[in-house]
Scaffold this motif. Sequence first.
Motif: not given
Length: 88
Positions: A45-50, A52-60, A79-88
């Motif tokens: 599982v990865v959260v993809r921050v689209a 802001g300064t933390a932009k990128g993929d971050h593994p859970l 708050a306001g940064n866009r993100y989504g989850y990538c689940i494999d």
Amino acid sequence: MTLPPVMELLEQEITRPSGWTLRRGAMASAEGVTFKVWAPRARDVVVRVATGTAKGDHPLTRVDGDRGVWSALVPHVVAGNRYGYCID
């Protein structure tokens, strides 16, 4: 037609009379944002921050003792940064 604020409903804290608390989604704190998702059959599982300064993929990582829950604290997400989850 007015739709309910779905994200607010998904990210709210639900407390039961027994004192049990369910927390999933994105929870902001002074350290950043803790992302939690329930994905019992996931291999990764990865959260993809689209934005802001933390932009990128971050593994859970799997949460010990909390079956099927994955979590990560990601600094510099606000708050306001866009993100989504990538689940494999």
